[in-house]
Design a protein around this motif. Structure first.
Motif, mmCIF file in Angstrom:
data_model
loop_
_atom_site.group_PDB
_atom_site.id
_atom_site.type_symbol
_atom_site.label_atom_id
_atom_site.label_comp_id
_atom_site.label_asym_id
_atom_site.label_seq_id
_atom_site.Cartn_x
_atom_site.Cartn_y
_atom_site.Cartn_z
ATOM 1 N N ALA A 59 64.271 -16.868 75.997
ATOM 2 C CA ALA A 59 63.588 -17.042 74.711
ATOM 3 C C ALA A 59 62.382 -16.109 74.655
ATOM 4 N N ILE A 60 62.334 -15.286 73.643
ATOM 5 C CA ILE A 60 61.218 -14.366 73.424
ATOM 6 C C ILE A 60 60.401 -14.895 72.251
ATOM 7 N N ASP A 61 59.116 -15.183 72.476
ATOM 8 C CA ASP A 61 58.273 -15.729 71.409
ATOM 9 C C ASP A 61 57.524 -14.656 70.634
ATOM 10 N N GLU A 62 57.261 -13.540 71.276
ATOM 11 C CA GLU A 62 56.462 -12.485 70.659
ATOM 12 C C GLU A 62 57.153 -11.141 70.809
ATOM 13 N N VAL A 63 57.141 -10.362 69.763
ATOM 14 C CA VAL A 63 57.766 -9.044 69.817
ATOM 15 C C VAL A 63 57.076 -8.156 70.850
ATOM 16 N N THR A 64 55.818 -8.423 71.125
ATOM 17 C CA THR A 64 55.081 -7.622 72.115
ATOM 18 C C THR A 64 55.604 -7.827 73.529
ATOM 19 N N ALA A 65 56.440 -8.840 73.751
ATOM 20 C CA ALA A 65 57.041 -9.071 75.073
ATOM 21 C C ALA A 65 58.196 -8.112 75.334
ATOM 22 N N LEU A 66 58.669 -7.435 74.288
ATOM 23 C CA LEU A 66 59.804 -6.525 74.436
ATOM 24 C C LEU A 66 59.329 -5.150 74.900
ATOM 25 N N PRO A 67 60.102 -4.495 75.750
ATOM 26 C CA PRO A 67 59.733 -3.140 76.164
ATOM 27 C C PRO A 67 59.793 -2.173 74.987
ATOM 28 N N VAL A 68 58.918 -1.219 74.996
ATOM 29 C CA VAL A 68 58.880 -0.207 73.944
ATOM 30 C C VAL A 68 59.977 0.818 74.207
ATOM 31 N N THR A 69 60.677 1.199 73.159
ATOM 32 C CA THR A 69 61.683 2.260 73.266
ATOM 33 C C THR A 69 61.334 3.344 72.257
ATOM 34 N N GLY A 70 61.748 4.547 72.553
ATOM 35 C CA GLY A 70 61.458 5.655 71.669
ATOM 36 C C GLY A 70 62.732 6.302 71.137
ATOM 37 N N LYS A 71 62.565 7.119 70.136
ATOM 38 C CA LYS A 71 63.701 7.769 69.492
ATOM 39 C C LYS A 71 64.504 8.621 70.477
ATOM 40 N N ALA A 72 63.819 9.397 71.300
ATOM 41 C CA ALA A 72 64.529 10.274 72.246
ATOM 42 C C ALA A 72 65.386 9.448 73.205
ATOM 43 N N GLU A 73 64.825 8.351 73.703
ATOM 44 C CA GLU A 73 65.577 7.481 74.605
ATOM 45 C C GLU A 73 66.804 6.891 73.890
ATOM 46 N N LEU A 74 66.599 6.399 72.690
ATOM 47 C CA LEU A 74 67.699 5.776 71.952
ATOM 48 C C LEU A 74 68.771 6.789 71.556
ATOM 49 N N MET A 75 68.380 7.951 71.105
ATOM 50 C CA MET A 75 69.375 8.953 70.708
ATOM 51 C C MET A 75 70.168 9.435 71.918
ATOM 52 N N GLY A 76 69.519 9.494 73.077
ATOM 53 C CA GLY A 76 70.214 9.903 74.292
ATOM 54 C C GLY A 76 71.230 8.874 74.775
ATOM 55 N N ALA A 77 71.052 7.622 74.341
ATOM 56 C CA ALA A 77 71.951 6.548 74.759
ATOM 57 C C ALA A 77 72.624 5.895 73.554
ATOM 58 N N PHE A 78 72.813 6.666 72.483
ATOM 59 C CA PHE A 78 73.304 6.103 71.218
ATOM 60 C C PHE A 78 74.547 5.235 71.399
#
Length: 111
Positions: A59-78
């Motif tokens: 259970a995640i209560d706050e969005v700040t608990a999630l790791p930050v991801t960036g566009k370059a990382e996401l596009m590389g693993a689309f």
């Protein structure tokens, strides 16, 4: 917007109105429930997010608990982060490169 899209938008508006009517506590509870549902969806449907969120509590209560991801990382693993396995980077690239497809659904994608 399609009939299905309008219906979804109306449901969201009704849900937001109901939460707002319940006051700040109801809105905060609804936000937590939506965040939990989105994280559960990502974990279930995306190999990338399943791996990224592996050390997080269920259970995640706050969005700040999630790791930050960036566009370059996401596009590389689309192909690993997209939550519909029928959708690939190549397919999306071809779709977005075709001006005739503006306003249309991606063929083969789950609506």
């Amino acid at each position: 917007m399609s009939g299905r899209g309008r219906l979804a938008a109306l449901r969201l508006l009704a849900d937001a109105r109901k939460a707002k009517k319940g006051g700040e506590r109801a809105m905060a509870a609804r936000q937590r429930a939506l965040l939990e549902a989105m994280v559960r969806w990502a974990r279930t449907r995306s190999p990338h997010y399943r791996h990224l969120y592996r050390g997080l509590p269920a259970a995640i209560d706050e969005v700040t608990a999630l790791p930050v991801t960036g566009k370059a990382e996401l596009m590389g693993a689309f192909d690993d982060w997209v939550t519909d396995p029928a959708v690939t980077f190549e397919q999306v690239r071809a779709f977005t490169d075709d001006p005739a497809m503006i306003g249309r659904l991606l063929p083969g994608a789950t609506p």
